[in-house]
Scaffold this motif. Structure first.
Motif: not given
Length: 237
Positions: A130-151
């Motif tokens: 459960g925590s793992g799925v939430v973690y990777i989902t939030l990391q995906s959101v963070i990746s989009f927020k930092s795109c395209p500068q950092w991802n």
């Protein structure tokens, strides 16, 4: 070979390799010993009886440690990147805490065997997945927020795709597991509750390797990072 990777990329790379080996080695030994059927056992089923139980417990404990280290470094990377402020710092901290809860769940799974203390083991598995799925989902959101500068957009879409598949798979995994009326590891096709076990086990392997492939996408980010340990000696002591 991992030691010669640039930056700290060897940490997520080691996590991916070690976790994959933990699942595969335990599975092979359990099947060869006749403890489980070859057709899609639960991951925990492959680490319940000796000798594979010792190997499974040891390797999953180390995987949890590597996972926590990877998550913490990822937290530091995002914290540094966020100096340009693309999101609230609390989001990064909450994501780290949720990820560390998943690692604690892994430790519980590794040290409380499925047949010995099923309630504790199942609780640990639920916490880990459960925590793992939430973690990777939030990391995906963070990746989009930092795109395209950092991802790159490609990396963002890959991470989000893995997150979506994992989120979809975890629902029938939990639902079907809750419908199984008996705790056992030697499942035979056609017996009562086998269909629930089969569907739940497939989803469990899907989510587990979803985590592995997700951390695989961290390697490139970690190649550009250097960590230093600073030591200070105070004269008062």
């Amino acid at each position: 070979m991992l030691c010669f990777m640039p930056g700290v990329a060897f940490i997520p790379a080691l996590l991916v390799c070690w976790s994959s080996a933990a699942f595969i080695i335990s599975y092979v030994i359990a099947v060869l010993e006749g403890h489980v059927e070859p057709l899609v056992p639960y991951i925990s089923d492959t680490g319940t009886k000796p000798p594979e139980s010792g190997i499974f417990g040891l390797m999953i404990n180390i995987s949890a440690f590597l996972g926590a280290a990877t998550m913490y470094i990822r937290y530091l990377i995002v914290e540094k990147q966020n100096e340009s402020y693309f999101m609230s710092p609390s989001c990064n901290l909450i994501t780290l805490c949720i990820g560390l809860l998943g690692c604690i769940g892994m430790i519980i799974v590794a040290n409380f065997q499925e047949l010995s203390v099923p309630s504790v083991h199942d609780g640990g598995a639920l916490l880990a997945f459960g925590s793992g799925v939430v973690y990777i989902t939030l990391q995906s959101v963070i990746s989009f927020k930092s795109c395209p500068q950092w991802n790159s957009h490609c990396t963002c879409y890959i991470r989000m795709a893995i997150s979506i598949v994992s989120c979809i798979a975890v629902i029938p995994m939990i639902a079907c597991a809750s419908l199984i009326s008996i705790t056992k590891i030697d499942w035979i096709p056609g017996e009562k509750d086998y269909t629930y076990h089969f569907v739940s086990a497939i989803c469990e392997w899907t989510v587990a390797f979803g985590f592995i492939f997700f951390f695989l996408t961290f390697i490139r980010d970690f190649q550009e990072v250097t960590l230093r340990i600073s030591t200070e000696i105070h004269e008062d002591f």
